[in-house]
Scaffold this motif. Structure first.
Motif, PDB file in Angstrom:
ATOM      1  N   ILE A   1     -62.726 -24.285   4.081  1.00  0.00           N
ATOM      2  CA  ILE A   1     -61.277 -24.428   4.196  1.00  0.00           C
ATOM      3  C   ILE A   1     -61.001 -25.728   4.939  1.00  0.00           C
ATOM      4  N   LEU A   2     -59.854 -26.326   4.664  1.00  0.00           N
ATOM      5  CA  LEU A   2     -59.432 -27.511   5.394  1.00  0.00           C
ATOM      6  C   LEU A   2     -57.917 -27.561   5.402  1.00  0.00           C
ATOM      7  N   GLY A   3     -57.402 -28.299   6.381  1.00  0.00           N
ATOM      8  CA  GLY A   3     -55.954 -28.435   6.486  1.00  0.00           C
ATOM      9  C   GLY A   3     -55.528 -28.671   7.924  1.00  0.00           C
ATOM     10  N   TYR A   4     -54.249 -28.392   8.201  1.00  0.00           N
ATOM     11  CA  TYR A   4     -53.771 -28.505   9.582  1.00  0.00           C
ATOM     12  C   TYR A   4     -52.665 -27.482   9.827  1.00  0.00           C
ATOM     13  N   ALA A   5     -52.529 -27.123  11.098  1.00  0.00           N
ATOM     14  CA  ALA A   5     -51.509 -26.165  11.529  1.00  0.00           C
ATOM     15  C   ALA A   5     -50.686 -26.804  12.638  1.00  0.00           C
ATOM     16  N   VAL A   6     -49.387 -26.645  12.568  1.00  0.00           N
ATOM     17  CA  VAL A   6     -48.471 -27.274  13.519  1.00  0.00           C
ATOM     18  C   VAL A   6     -47.986 -26.258  14.544  1.00  0.00           C
ATOM     19  N   LYS A   7     -48.002 -26.674  15.817  1.00  0.00           N
ATOM     20  CA  LYS A   7     -47.544 -25.793  16.899  1.00  0.00           C
ATOM     21  C   LYS A   7     -46.013 -25.699  16.868  1.00  0.00           C
TER      22      LYS A   7
ATOM     23  N   GLU B   1     -67.875 -18.332  20.027  1.00  0.00           N
ATOM     24  CA  GLU B   1     -68.071 -16.931  20.415  1.00  0.00           C
ATOM     25  C   GLU B   1     -66.820 -16.105  20.157  1.00  0.00           C
ATOM     26  N   ASN B   2     -65.646 -16.729  20.336  1.00  0.00           N
ATOM     27  CA  ASN B   2     -64.390 -16.005  20.165  1.00  0.00           C
ATOM     28  C   ASN B   2     -63.349 -16.947  19.558  1.00  0.00           C
ATOM     29  N   VAL B   3     -63.142 -16.858  18.256  1.00  0.00           N
ATOM     30  CA  VAL B   3     -62.231 -17.767  17.561  1.00  0.00           C
ATOM     31  C   VAL B   3     -60.793 -17.596  18.062  1.00  0.00           C
ATOM     32  N   GLU B   4     -60.399 -16.374  18.325  1.00  0.00           N
ATOM     33  CA  GLU B   4     -59.035 -16.123  18.802  1.00  0.00           C
ATOM     34  C   GLU B   4     -58.776 -16.864  20.110  1.00  0.00           C
ATOM     35  N   ARG B   5     -59.734 -16.839  21.024  1.00  0.00           N
ATOM     36  CA  ARG B   5     -59.571 -17.534  22.309  1.00  0.00           C
ATOM     37  C   ARG B   5     -59.556 -19.047  22.112  1.00  0.00           C
ATOM     38  N   VAL B   6     -60.370 -19.542  21.191  1.00  0.00           N
ATOM     39  CA  VAL B   6     -60.359 -20.980  20.904  1.00  0.00           C
ATOM     40  C   VAL B   6     -58.976 -21.417  20.426  1.00  0.00           C
ATOM     41  N   LEU B   7     -58.415 -20.673  19.495  1.00  0.00           N
ATOM     42  CA  LEU B   7     -57.104 -21.044  18.953  1.00  0.00           C
ATOM     43  C   LEU B   7     -56.007 -20.894  19.996  1.00  0.00           C
ATOM     44  N   LYS B   8     -56.170 -19.968  20.904  1.00  0.00           N
ATOM     45  CA  LYS B   8     -55.207 -19.826  22.003  1.00  0.00           C
ATOM     46  C   LYS B   8     -55.239 -21.066  22.895  1.00  0.00           C
ATOM     47  N   GLU B   9     -56.455 -21.567  23.166  1.00  0.00           N
ATOM     48  CA  GLU B   9     -56.590 -22.785  23.959  1.00  0.00           C
ATOM     49  C   GLU B   9     -56.031 -23.993  23.205  1.00  0.00           C
ATOM     50  N   VAL B  10     -56.271 -24.043  21.918  1.00  0.00           N
ATOM     51  CA  VAL B  10     -55.746 -25.131  21.093  1.00  0.00           C
ATOM     52  C   VAL B  10     -54.228 -25.181  21.188  1.00  0.00           C
ATOM     53  N   ARG B  11     -53.583 -24.045  21.049  1.00  0.00           N
ATOM     54  CA  ARG B  11     -52.129 -23.998  21.122  1.00  0.00           C
ATOM     55  C   ARG B  11     -51.631 -24.367  22.517  1.00  0.00           C
ATOM     56  N   ARG B  12     -52.394 -23.991  23.535  1.00  0.00           N
ATOM     57  CA  ARG B  12     -51.985 -24.301  24.909  1.00  0.00           C
ATOM     58  C   ARG B  12     -51.966 -25.802  25.164  1.00  0.00           C
ATOM     59  N   ILE B  13     -52.997 -26.517  24.714  1.00  0.00           N
ATOM     60  CA  ILE B  13     -53.095 -27.938  25.047  1.00  0.00           C
ATOM     61  C   ILE B  13     -52.301 -28.832  24.095  1.00  0.00           C
ATOM     62  N   LEU B  14     -51.912 -28.313  22.937  1.00  0.00           N
ATOM     63  CA  LEU B  14     -51.086 -29.093  22.014  1.00  0.00           C
ATOM     64  C   LEU B  14     -49.646 -29.180  22.516  1.00  0.00           C
TER      65      LEU B  14
ATOM     66  N   ALA C   1     -52.637 -16.887  14.385  1.00  0.00           N
ATOM     67  CA  ALA C   1     -52.558 -17.663  15.619  1.00  0.00           C
ATOM     68  C   ALA C   1     -51.168 -18.156  15.979  1.00  0.00           C
ATOM     69  N   SER C   2     -50.153 -17.744  15.253  1.00  0.00           N
ATOM     70  CA  SER C   2     -48.751 -18.037  15.592  1.00  0.00           C
ATOM     71  C   SER C   2     -48.402 -19.520  15.562  1.00  0.00           C
ATOM     72  N   PHE C   3     -48.996 -20.272  14.644  1.00  0.00           N
ATOM     73  CA  PHE C   3     -48.549 -21.648  14.432  1.00  0.00           C
ATOM     74  C   PHE C   3     -47.244 -21.605  13.645  1.00  0.00           C
ATOM     75  N   SER C   4     -46.409 -22.623  13.833  1.00  0.00           N
ATOM     76  CA  SER C   4     -45.105 -22.628  13.170  1.00  0.00           C
ATOM     77  C   SER C   4     -45.201 -23.007  11.697  1.00  0.00           C
ATOM     78  N   GLU C   5     -46.263 -23.747  11.355  1.00  0.00           N
ATOM     79  CA  GLU C   5     -46.439 -24.210   9.975  1.00  0.00           C
ATOM     80  C   GLU C   5     -47.922 -24.426   9.735  1.00  0.00           C
TER      81      GLU C   5
ATOM     82  N   GLY D   1     -44.933 -29.445  18.352  1.00  0.00           N
ATOM     83  CA  GLY D   1     -44.891 -30.352  17.218  1.00  0.00           C
ATOM     84  C   GLY D   1     -46.222 -31.016  16.922  1.00  0.00           C
ATOM     85  N   GLY D   2     -47.228 -30.784  17.811  1.00  0.00           N
ATOM     86  CA  GLY D   2     -48.566 -31.309  17.578  1.00  0.00           C
ATOM     87  C   GLY D   2     -49.300 -30.472  16.543  1.00  0.00           C
ATOM     88  N   ALA D   3     -50.481 -30.942  16.131  1.00  0.00           N
ATOM     89  CA  ALA D   3     -51.174 -30.287  15.018  1.00  0.00           C
ATOM     90  C   ALA D   3     -52.657 -30.050  15.305  1.00  0.00           C
ATOM     91  N   PHE D   4     -53.155 -28.976  14.734  1.00  0.00           N
ATOM     92  CA  PHE D   4     -54.576 -28.633  14.778  1.00  0.00           C
ATOM     93  C   PHE D   4     -55.176 -28.897  13.404  1.00  0.00           C
TER      94      PHE D   4
END
Length: 244
Positions: A238-244, A151-164, A215-219, A167-170
């Motif tokens: 799309i595919l890949g990963y983003a690092v917190k 429903e809200n991709v921005e909120r999902v990514l915010k939660e992802v960053r919170r629980i990582l 989403a402000s990932f470092s990499e 140095g963890g990755a999405f």
């Protein structure tokens, strides 16, 4: 062109008229939530066959993100029927979340078949609200074909960053909107309303890479691919990963 799209959207929508009538009677949503896991179980077989090499390459680097203890902690959002388990390294501790509780019977079967992993209790929760998961508590979050229906991709990514942890990755693999100058995008627009209605909110025209970039990932390592499916509106990925 806009009028042509609207007319064709209406024509495609007529094919789903029985489902719209059920929706008018208030019956479609509970029925579709029960049916959707069965549909996804069938579709996942063909999807995994065609995308196996992409998934294998994507998840090859998962061990690089193991925490200080050496054990990899993965949380998968929208886990569905558990089609990614085969790609996770031996001994990985996995937490599964999904909004639809009707996936549980298929998920548990997949967990039993993939006994090389350790499973935490499954969570029935939307990806936008993972309050049961502590801050900075997982090494990797995985999402495959989930952000298209959030429903809200921005909120999902915010939660992802919170629980990582730092140095963890999405890790992500998502189908996305095609280039607006292409016929693929033209047909995505035509099918989109009916596709979204019938397939539990799945959005054919979402530019998810833009949300990831904001989403402000470092990499981030992100790749656009043309997936090997006969139906072109579903091919842009799309595919890949983003690092917190």
């Amino acid at each position: 062109m806009g009028l042509v799209v609207v007319v064709l959207q209406f024509c495609v929508g007529l094919l789903a008229l029985p489902a719209h009538l059920l929706d008018f009677l208030g019956l479609w949503k509970p029925l579709s939530q029960r049916i959707f896991p069965y549909i996804m179980r069938k579709l996942a077989v063909g999807y995994n066959e065609k995308m196996h090499s992409y998934k294998k390459e994507l998840f090859r680097s998962l061990p690089d993100f193991a925490g200080p203890s050496g054990q990899l902690k993965v949380l998968e959002i929208g886990c569905g029927t558990g089609n990614n388990f085969q790609f996770y390294p031996q001994g990985t501790k996995v937490t599964c979340t999904d909004l639809n509780p009707n996936f549980q019977q298929f998920l548990k079967k997949s967990q039993a078949e993939n006994d090389h992993l350790h499973y935490e209790p499954n969570l029935v929760a939307p990806a936008e609200n993972l309050s049961a998961v502590e801050d900075a508590s997982v090494d990797v979050v995985v999402s495959t074909l989930v952000l298209c229906s959030a429903e809200n991709v921005e909120r999902v990514l915010k939660e992802v960053r919170r629980i990582l942890r730092r140095g963890g990755a999405f890790y992500f693999m998502e189908h996305v909107c095609a280039d607006h100058s292409t016929w693929t995008y033209f047909f995505q627009q035509i099918y989109h309303p009916t596709w979204k209605f019938l397939l539990d909110g799945c959005n054919l025209c979402r530019e998810i890479w833009k949300d990831l970039e904001k989403a402000s990932f470092s990499e981030m390592k992100l790749k656009h691919i043309w997936a090997p499916f006969p139906w072109k509106p579903f091919r842009p990925h799309i595919l890949g990963y983003a690092v917190k």
